[in-house]
Design a protein around this motif. Structure first.
Motif, PDB file in Angstrom:
ATOM      1  N   PHE A 193      11.938  -3.658   0.302  1.00 54.45           N
ATOM      2  CA  PHE A 193      10.846  -4.058   1.185  1.00 54.45           C
ATOM      3  C   PHE A 193      10.006  -5.159   0.513  1.00 54.45           C
ATOM      4  CE2 PHE A 193      11.309  -0.219   3.802  1.00 54.45           C
ATOM      5  CZ  PHE A 193      11.916   0.646   2.912  1.00 54.45           C
ATOM      6  N   TYR A 198       5.990  -6.602   0.890  1.00 57.35           N
ATOM      7  CA  TYR A 198       4.664  -6.432   1.461  1.00 57.35           C
ATOM      8  C   TYR A 198       3.764  -7.543   0.923  1.00 57.35           C
ATOM      9  CZ  TYR A 198       6.044  -1.552   2.406  1.00 57.35           C
ATOM     10  OH  TYR A 198       6.677  -0.407   2.837  1.00 57.35           O
ATOM     11  N   GLN A 240      -0.511  -8.169   0.213  1.00 60.40           N
ATOM     12  CA  GLN A 240      -1.788  -7.467   0.132  1.00 60.40           C
ATOM     13  C   GLN A 240      -2.911  -8.475   0.177  1.00 60.40           C
ATOM     14  OE1 GLN A 240      -2.674  -5.219  -3.504  1.00 60.40           O
ATOM     15  NE2 GLN A 240      -3.738  -3.685  -2.272  1.00 60.40           N
ATOM     16  N   HIS A 263      -7.223  -6.576   4.874  1.00 59.49           N
ATOM     17  CA  HIS A 263      -6.030  -6.186   5.644  1.00 59.49           C
ATOM     18  C   HIS A 263      -5.223  -5.092   4.955  1.00 59.49           C
ATOM     19  CE1 HIS A 263      -6.235  -9.186   8.825  1.00 59.49           C
ATOM     20  NE2 HIS A 263      -6.596 -10.068   7.929  1.00 59.49           N
ATOM     21  N   GLY A 264      -5.413  -4.922   3.689  1.00 57.36           N
ATOM     22  CA  GLY A 264      -4.580  -3.967   2.981  1.00 57.36           C
ATOM     23  C   GLY A 264      -3.168  -4.503   2.817  1.00 57.36           C
ATOM     24  N   LEU A 265      -2.220  -3.615   2.648  1.00 62.01           N
ATOM     25  CA  LEU A 265      -0.819  -4.010   2.494  1.00 62.01           C
ATOM     26  C   LEU A 265      -0.119  -4.008   3.841  1.00 62.01           C
ATOM     27  CD1 LEU A 265      -1.138  -2.109  -0.469  1.00 62.01           C
ATOM     28  CD2 LEU A 265       1.016  -3.338  -0.632  1.00 62.01           C
ATOM     29  N   LEU A 284       3.716  -4.987   5.861  1.00 61.33           N
ATOM     30  CA  LEU A 284       5.147  -5.175   5.674  1.00 61.33           C
ATOM     31  C   LEU A 284       5.579  -6.528   6.224  1.00 61.33           C
ATOM     32  CD1 LEU A 284       7.864  -3.819   4.831  1.00 61.33           C
ATOM     33  CD2 LEU A 284       8.016  -3.015   7.203  1.00 61.33           C
ATOM     34  N   TYR A 344      12.155  -6.089   5.555  1.00 60.86           N
ATOM     35  CA  TYR A 344      12.814  -5.020   4.839  1.00 60.86           C
ATOM     36  C   TYR A 344      14.322  -5.151   4.982  1.00 60.86           C
ATOM     37  CZ  TYR A 344      12.916  -2.707   9.454  1.00 60.86           C
ATOM     38  OH  TYR A 344      13.105  -2.402  10.782  1.00 60.86           O
ATOM     39  N   GLU A 347       5.911  -6.322  10.022  1.00 62.14           N
ATOM     40  CA  GLU A 347       4.720  -6.600  10.831  1.00 62.14           C
ATOM     41  C   GLU A 347       4.327  -8.072  10.827  1.00 62.14           C
ATOM     42  OE1 GLU A 347       1.360  -4.379   9.481  1.00 62.14           O
ATOM     43  OE2 GLU A 347      -0.035  -5.306  10.904  1.00 62.14           O
ATOM     44  N   PHE A 374       4.173  -7.800  -2.977  1.00 57.93           N
ATOM     45  CA  PHE A 374       4.805  -6.667  -3.645  1.00 57.93           C
ATOM     46  C   PHE A 374       6.173  -6.393  -3.056  1.00 57.93           C
ATOM     47  CE2 PHE A 374       1.539  -5.176  -6.399  1.00 57.93           C
ATOM     48  CZ  PHE A 374       0.339  -5.485  -5.784  1.00 57.93           C
ATOM     49  N   GLN A 389       8.700   5.384  -1.774  1.00 54.93           N
ATOM     50  CA  GLN A 389       8.906   4.005  -2.186  1.00 54.93           C
ATOM     51  C   GLN A 389       8.293   3.761  -3.556  1.00 54.93           C
ATOM     52  OE1 GLN A 389       8.105   0.991   0.742  1.00 54.93           O
ATOM     53  NE2 GLN A 389       8.961   2.214   2.406  1.00 54.93           N
ATOM     54  N   PHE A 443       7.166   0.626  -6.266  1.00 55.30           N
ATOM     55  CA  PHE A 443       6.725  -0.749  -6.159  1.00 55.30           C
ATOM     56  C   PHE A 443       6.866  -1.529  -7.456  1.00 55.30           C
ATOM     57  CE2 PHE A 443       4.596  -1.362  -2.032  1.00 55.30           C
ATOM     58  CZ  PHE A 443       4.799  -0.095  -1.508  1.00 55.30           C
ATOM     59  N   GLY A 444       7.093  -2.836  -7.308  1.00 48.07           N
ATOM     60  CA  GLY A 444       7.068  -3.735  -8.436  1.00 48.07           C
ATOM     61  C   GLY A 444       5.636  -4.108  -8.791  1.00 48.07           C
ATOM     62  N   GLN A 471       2.423   9.261   1.777  1.00 53.59           N
ATOM     63  CA  GLN A 471       2.476   9.026   0.336  1.00 53.59           C
ATOM     64  C   GLN A 471       1.114   8.549  -0.145  1.00 53.59           C
ATOM     65  OE1 GLN A 471       5.961   6.644  -0.513  1.00 53.59           O
ATOM     66  NE2 GLN A 471       5.719   6.765  -2.734  1.00 53.59           N
ATOM     67  N   LEU A 475       1.505  -0.702  -7.470  1.00 53.29           N
ATOM     68  CA  LEU A 475       1.190   0.625  -6.946  1.00 53.29           C
ATOM     69  C   LEU A 475       2.007   1.683  -7.677  1.00 53.29           C
ATOM     70  CD1 LEU A 475       0.455  -1.420  -4.608  1.00 53.29           C
ATOM     71  CD2 LEU A 475       0.830   0.511  -3.064  1.00 53.29           C
ATOM     72  N   PHE A 488      -0.136   1.263   5.563  1.00 54.95           N
ATOM     73  CA  PHE A 488      -1.148   1.607   4.567  1.00 54.95           C
ATOM     74  C   PHE A 488      -2.552   1.653   5.140  1.00 54.95           C
ATOM     75  CE2 PHE A 488       0.763   1.502   0.341  1.00 54.95           C
ATOM     76  CZ  PHE A 488       2.000   0.939   0.591  1.00 54.95           C
ATOM     77  N   GLY A 489      -3.380   2.511   4.542  1.00 56.57           N
ATOM     78  CA  GLY A 489      -4.811   2.396   4.707  1.00 56.57           C
ATOM     79  C   GLY A 489      -5.330   1.329   3.759  1.00 56.57           C
ATOM     80  N   LYS A 490      -6.615   1.011   3.875  1.00 52.08           N
ATOM     81  CA  LYS A 490      -7.188  -0.044   3.038  1.00 52.08           C
ATOM     82  C   LYS A 490      -7.663   0.470   1.681  1.00 52.08           C
ATOM     83  CE  LYS A 490      -8.380  -2.907   6.981  1.00 52.08           C
ATOM     84  NZ  LYS A 490      -9.434  -3.560   7.790  1.00 52.08           N
TER      85      LYS A 490
END
Lengths: 113, 113
Positions: free
Chosen positions: A33, A35, A37, A41-43, A45, A48, A59, A90, A102, A104-105, B34, B44, B103-105
């Protein structure tokens, strides 16, 4: 156990240039995946992939291209970078039977001037 | 469209206190939830994953609960320490396939020594 690595970790580029962000995982996970950030807005997608040669939009895919010729690599290309693509990117992966957990890197911080 | 909300956005407490972080989601048909931790400038780290059929998961001083019907999850941190200072992110997925996470923020947590 290297897990997921991303390169470069930091990148500054100019509007209109093509940029490729690399993602490599050593677990042979089939799912990968991308993403981004952003503050406020947060993270979210971007794209994928369920396996080599299988990719799909998330998204916010506009302006990005992905490929996956090998299971362990999932590069993300910005064909013509825009300032709105300044973000932290990410990469993540998961095993098929891990209840979608999941991993993450470390991320790539991209600045488009 | 699934939306994930985390309350509070920021929290500062003295060392040693027990605390609760909240996460709510709009579509109760989730596959799993998660919790992640993110340190400044870092990637993360997965803390806990709760499958849709489970009510809670525990790891050390962390306990996460899930109430699918009400669309809520809580992350309980016992005996907080300054090293717990970080941003905590909640994320859900709707499917068991290649579905990405929503995700949430995040909740920015500061533990005062």
């Amino acid at each position: 156990d290297a897990g997921i690595t991303q390169s470069p970790r930091y990148k500054i580029t100019e509007t209109g240039r093509q940029v490729t962000l690399m993602c490599h995982q050593t677990w042979s996970h089939s799912y990968m995946f991308w993403y981004r950030q952003d503050l406020g807005h947060g993270l979210r997608l971007i794209y994928y992939s369920a396996a080599a040669d299988i990719t799909d939009k998330g998204e916010v895919p506009d302006g990005y291209v992905v490929s996956r010729s090998k299971t362990e690599n999932f590069p993300l290309t910005l064909e013509s970078a825009t300032r709105s693509q300044t973000s932290v990117y990410f990469c993540a992966s998961r095993r098929p039977s891990s209840y979608n957990e999941q991993f993450f890197g470390p991320g790539t911080r991209l600045t488009v001037l | 469209k699934q939306e994930v909300t985390q309350i509070p956005a920021a929290l500062s407490v003295p060392e040693g206190e027990n605390l609760v972080l909240n996460c709510s989601f709009t579509d109760s048909a989730i596959y799993n939830l998660q919790w992640f931790r993110q340190d400044p400038g870092k990637g993360l780290t997965s803390l806990l994953l709760i499958q849709s059929s489970q009510r809670e998961q525990t790891s050390g001083r962390l306990n996460a609960s899930l109430d699918k019907s009400s669309g809520r999850s809580t992350l309980y941190i016992a005996a907080s320490q300054p090293g717990d200072s970080a941003t905590y992110l909640c994320a859900v997925t709707l499917g068991g396939g290649a579905d990405g996470l929503t995700f949430g923020k995040g909740t920015h947590l500061i533990i005062q020594p």
